[in-house]
Design a protein around this motif. Structure first.
Motif, PDB file in Angstrom:
ATOM      1  N   GLU A  25       3.875  10.526  -7.091  1.00  0.00           N
ATOM      2  CA  GLU A  25       4.916  10.366  -7.990  1.00  0.00           C
ATOM      3  C   GLU A  25       5.180  10.094  -9.533  1.00  0.00           C
ATOM      4  OE1 GLU A  25       9.067   8.253  -6.473  1.00  0.00           O
ATOM      5  OE2 GLU A  25       8.813   9.178  -4.547  1.00  0.00           O
ATOM      6  N   THR A  26       4.584   9.355  -9.686  1.00  0.00           N
ATOM      7  CA  THR A  26       3.948   9.401 -10.606  1.00  0.00           C
ATOM      8  C   THR A  26       2.871  10.781 -12.220  1.00  0.00           C
ATOM      9  OG1 THR A  26       4.421   7.062 -10.325  1.00  0.00           O
ATOM     10  CG2 THR A  26       2.868   7.606 -13.014  1.00  0.00           C
TER      11      THR A  26
ATOM     12  N   LEU B 213       0.804  -1.361   0.489  1.00  0.00           N
ATOM     13  CA  LEU B 213       0.299  -0.089   0.028  1.00  0.00           C
ATOM     14  C   LEU B 213       1.012   1.279  -0.152  1.00  0.00           C
ATOM     15  CD1 LEU B 213      -3.132   1.410   0.067  1.00  0.00           C
ATOM     16  CD2 LEU B 213      -2.823   1.019   2.958  1.00  0.00           C
ATOM     17  N   ALA B 214       1.926   1.074   0.829  1.00  0.00           N
ATOM     18  CA  ALA B 214       2.856   2.314   0.490  1.00  0.00           C
ATOM     19  C   ALA B 214       3.078   2.531  -0.593  1.00  0.00           C
ATOM     20  CB  ALA B 214       4.099   2.647   1.649  1.00  0.00           C
ATOM     21  N   GLU B 215       3.485   1.465  -1.186  1.00  0.00           N
ATOM     22  CA  GLU B 215       4.474   1.401  -3.032  1.00  0.00           C
ATOM     23  C   GLU B 215       3.536   2.379  -2.894  1.00  0.00           C
ATOM     24  OE1 GLU B 215       7.504   1.523  -5.785  1.00  0.00           O
ATOM     25  OE2 GLU B 215       7.802   1.642  -4.115  1.00  0.00           O
ATOM     26  N   ALA B 216       1.778   1.766  -3.154  1.00  0.00           N
ATOM     27  CA  ALA B 216       1.387   2.571  -4.255  1.00  0.00           C
ATOM     28  C   ALA B 216       1.243   3.762  -4.775  1.00  0.00           C
ATOM     29  CB  ALA B 216      -0.464   1.508  -4.285  1.00  0.00           C
ATOM     30  N   GLU B 217       1.013   3.962  -2.762  1.00  0.00           N
ATOM     31  CA  GLU B 217       0.462   5.344  -2.229  1.00  0.00           C
ATOM     32  C   GLU B 217       2.310   6.174  -3.580  1.00  0.00           C
ATOM     33  OE1 GLU B 217      -1.698   4.875   1.346  1.00  0.00           O
ATOM     34  OE2 GLU B 217       0.216   5.522   1.625  1.00  0.00           O
ATOM     35  N   ARG B 218       3.318   6.034  -2.928  1.00  0.00           N
ATOM     36  CA  ARG B 218       4.474   7.396  -3.854  1.00  0.00           C
ATOM     37  C   ARG B 218       4.772   6.726  -4.737  1.00  0.00           C
ATOM     38  NH1 ARG B 218       8.625   6.008  -6.151  1.00  0.00           N
ATOM     39  NH2 ARG B 218       8.089   3.836  -6.454  1.00  0.00           N
TER      40      ARG B 218
END
Length: 179
Positions: free
Chosen positions: A119-120, A110-115
């Motif tokens: 950013e994207t 979830l943290a990676e998806a939010e990041r």
């Protein structure tokens, strides 16, 4: 005694070759007896399928988002859908293999998806919808900074592509989190 760390997670965009395995992963996490091995099961609320190859293929092919495949040591262990929707991103189709749930993978993914969404696409908010009777799952997201809005949208009763409801009070609640 060795306390070997598990292999790190890797993330990549799903492709056509992943569709069948993604369907199996999502089904295993949400429906049927195998889903009861984890805590995200919907088996007490819904029968039938959670998704199918056409539905997953549409997400994989959509230009405004991605279906992230999460792997550990070259094994698919999870997935999630991210879609750019103007000023926010939508998060969905989040599935972690039932036997791996409860060990912190979900929080990391979830943290990676939010990041990635931040950013994207430069979005400042993540949104998702969760079946309103899934109190334990909603509480999981609230602990990660999501806010219940109380905004409900109807469950697609009669459309078996999304499952066969076992109760008549299902709806989707919108959860939001500033990024």
């Amino acid at each position: 005694m060795s306390t070997a760390q598990p292999a790190p997670l890797s993330f990549r965009d799903a492709g056509e070759a992943d569709v069948a395995e993604l369907v199996a992963l999502v089904e295993s996490a949400y429906r049927g007896e195998t889903s009861r091995g984890g805590w995200t099961t919907e088996a007490d609320y819904l029968e039938g399928q959670r998704t199918d190859e056409d539905g997953v293929r549409q997400i994989v092919d959509a230009p405004e988002g991605t279906l992230l495949v999460v792997e550990r040591a070259d094994e698919m262990v999870a997935c999630c859908h991210l879609e750019h929707r103007g000023d926010h991103a939508y998060f969905g189709m989040f599935a972690v293999r039932p036997g791996l749930q409860g060990g912190g993978l979900g929080k990391e993914i979830l943290a990676e998806a939010e990041r990635r969404a931040r950013e994207t696409w430069g979005v400042r908010e993540m949104r998702m919808t969760v079946v309103n009777v899934r109190e334990e799952l909603i509480a999981y997201y609230v602990r990660r900074g999501y806010r219940r809005t109380g905004e409900l949208s109807p469950f697609p009763y009669g459309d078996e592509r999304f499952g066969v409801p076992l109760r008549d009070d299902l709806a989707f609640e919108l959860l939001v989190k500033p990024l």
